[in-house]
Motif scaffolding. Sequence first.
Motif, mmCIF file in Angstrom:
data_model
loop_
_atom_site.group_PDB
_atom_site.id
_atom_site.type_symbol
_atom_site.label_atom_id
_atom_site.label_comp_id
_atom_site.label_asym_id
_atom_site.label_seq_id
_atom_site.Cartn_x
_atom_site.Cartn_y
_atom_site.Cartn_z
ATOM 1 N N CYS A 138 0.734 -1.114 0.030
ATOM 2 C CA CYS A 138 -0.048 -0.181 0.096
ATOM 3 C C CYS A 138 0.953 1.262 -0.047
ATOM 4 C CB CYS A 138 -0.850 0.041 1.352
ATOM 5 S SG CYS A 138 -2.118 -1.089 1.243
ATOM 6 N N LYS A 139 0.277 2.147 -0.407
ATOM 7 C CA LYS A 139 0.840 3.826 -0.370
ATOM 8 C C LYS A 139 -0.038 4.775 0.216
ATOM 9 C CE LYS A 139 3.804 7.218 -1.556
ATOM 10 N NZ LYS A 139 4.892 7.266 -0.967
ATOM 11 N N ILE A 140 0.616 5.285 1.329
ATOM 12 C CA ILE A 140 -0.397 6.324 2.011
ATOM 13 C C ILE A 140 0.343 7.462 1.937
ATOM 14 C CG2 ILE A 140 -1.171 6.479 4.041
ATOM 15 C CD1 ILE A 140 -2.169 3.822 3.601
ATOM 16 N N TYR A 141 -0.423 8.532 1.077
ATOM 17 C CA TYR A 141 0.220 9.740 1.130
ATOM 18 C C TYR A 141 0.163 10.714 2.173
ATOM 19 C CZ TYR A 141 1.153 8.484 -3.781
ATOM 20 O OH TYR A 141 1.747 7.939 -4.958
ATOM 21 N N LYS A 154 -4.391 -5.339 -0.292
ATOM 22 C CA LYS A 154 -3.035 -5.281 -1.038
ATOM 23 C C LYS A 154 -3.272 -4.191 -1.888
ATOM 24 C CE LYS A 154 0.188 -8.260 -3.510
ATOM 25 N NZ LYS A 154 0.285 -9.492 -3.989
ATOM 26 N N HIS A 155 -1.937 -3.224 -2.267
ATOM 27 C CA HIS A 155 -1.639 -2.630 -2.993
ATOM 28 C C HIS A 155 -2.818 -1.479 -3.341
ATOM 29 C CE1 HIS A 155 1.322 -2.764 -6.479
ATOM 30 N NE2 HIS A 155 0.656 -1.670 -6.805
ATOM 31 N N CYS A 156 -3.484 -0.939 -2.059
ATOM 32 C CA CYS A 156 -4.200 0.242 -1.935
ATOM 33 C C CYS A 156 -3.427 1.491 -2.028
ATOM 34 C CB CYS A 156 -5.155 0.061 -0.739
ATOM 35 S SG CYS A 156 -6.170 -1.497 -1.155
ATOM 36 N N VAL A 157 -3.965 2.442 -2.509
ATOM 37 C CA VAL A 157 -3.547 3.856 -2.322
ATOM 38 C C VAL A 157 -4.451 4.793 -1.404
ATOM 39 C CG1 VAL A 157 -2.839 5.891 -3.600
ATOM 40 C CG2 VAL A 157 -2.272 3.701 -4.681
ATOM 41 N N VAL A 158 -3.921 5.584 -0.584
ATOM 42 C CA VAL A 158 -4.830 6.486 0.213
ATOM 43 C C VAL A 158 -4.243 7.922 -0.088
ATOM 44 C CG1 VAL A 158 -5.199 7.251 2.615
ATOM 45 C CG2 VAL A 158 -5.176 4.888 2.143
ATOM 46 N N ALA A 159 -5.090 8.524 -0.975
ATOM 47 C CA ALA A 159 -4.760 9.841 -1.590
ATOM 48 C C ALA A 159 -4.425 10.994 -0.279
ATOM 49 C CB ALA A 159 -5.912 10.486 -2.170
ATOM 50 N N ASP A 171 -8.354 -5.242 -2.141
ATOM 51 C CA ASP A 171 -7.128 -5.043 -3.035
ATOM 52 C C ASP A 171 -7.474 -4.059 -4.423
ATOM 53 O OD1 ASP A 171 -6.370 -7.094 -1.313
ATOM 54 O OD2 ASP A 171 -6.432 -8.485 -2.909
ATOM 55 N N TYR A 172 -6.227 -3.320 -4.560
ATOM 56 C CA TYR A 172 -6.051 -2.512 -5.758
ATOM 57 C C TYR A 172 -7.268 -1.316 -5.779
ATOM 58 C CZ TYR A 172 -3.379 -6.717 -6.694
ATOM 59 O OH TYR A 172 -2.625 -7.588 -6.805
ATOM 60 N N SER A 173 -7.399 -0.838 -4.678
ATOM 61 C CA SER A 173 -8.350 0.382 -4.292
ATOM 62 C C SER A 173 -7.346 1.841 -4.160
ATOM 63 C CB SER A 173 -9.287 0.147 -3.522
ATOM 64 O OG SER A 173 -10.242 -1.085 -3.319
ATOM 65 N N VAL A 174 -8.023 2.925 -4.856
ATOM 66 C CA VAL A 174 -7.562 3.893 -4.539
ATOM 67 C C VAL A 174 -8.704 4.803 -3.765
ATOM 68 C CG1 VAL A 174 -6.899 6.241 -5.501
ATOM 69 C CG2 VAL A 174 -6.382 4.249 -6.715
ATOM 70 N N ILE A 175 -8.310 5.097 -2.447
ATOM 71 C CA ILE A 175 -9.200 5.715 -1.572
ATOM 72 C C ILE A 175 -8.922 7.117 -1.263
ATOM 73 C CG2 ILE A 175 -9.841 5.708 0.728
ATOM 74 C CD1 ILE A 175 -8.489 2.668 0.082
ATOM 75 N N ALA A 176 -9.878 8.120 -1.407
ATOM 76 C CA ALA A 176 -9.746 9.681 -1.350
ATOM 77 C C ALA A 176 -10.665 10.198 -0.727
ATOM 78 C CB ALA A 176 -9.555 10.174 -2.735
#
Length: 194
Positions: A138-141, A154-159, A171-176
């Motif tokens: 995951c990537k947490i911005y 797995k492999h989620c992004v938090v904007a 898995d594979y979600s972009v959350i914003a």
Amino acid sequence: MIKNPFLLYRKIIRLLNLIFLRPFFKKYGKGTRIEQAYYFTPQYIQLGKKVLICKNARIEGVNVYEGIKFNPEIIIEDNVSIQQNLHLTCANKIIIKKHVAIAANVTITDINHPYKDIHIPIEKQPIEYDLVEIGEECKIYNNAVILPGVILGKHCVVAANSVVRKGIYPDYSVIAGIPGKIVSQYVDNKWTKK
């Protein structure tokens, strides 16, 4: 003559970590590096291999709050990168899985300070807690907030600047957003906007 004093400084910090910090942690993996921590409770923290924690991190297990005892467990798996100013507090369990990247000024907590009794200051009321799990890769911005009960696949992004509340995010979600919602997801070999 020293060609690069910054590299020498990093080697000294790494050596000091090994000598002075390692014995106090529940687990301290090979190649792990902590740079100028602000506040840690190492007896509740397990660090995998090659974890990088940059300066001013607060990683705290809360074992007693307002006379109530807790058994905090903070697990940070291999190859996790945490940039400066992380604020992580835990009374129950927080798991950060392998290859997670956390940008600057992020808050992760499994603790909620409820506001139930108007006759008692909020900080004096009993806390509530729920598991937090951040899935692999995951990537947490920057400036994101992860609250109790969040399970990221797995492999989620938090904007950046998002506040993610209780829920299971696949898995594979972009959350914003505030509150954080899935805005895009990779399903059936393609990205789909929500």
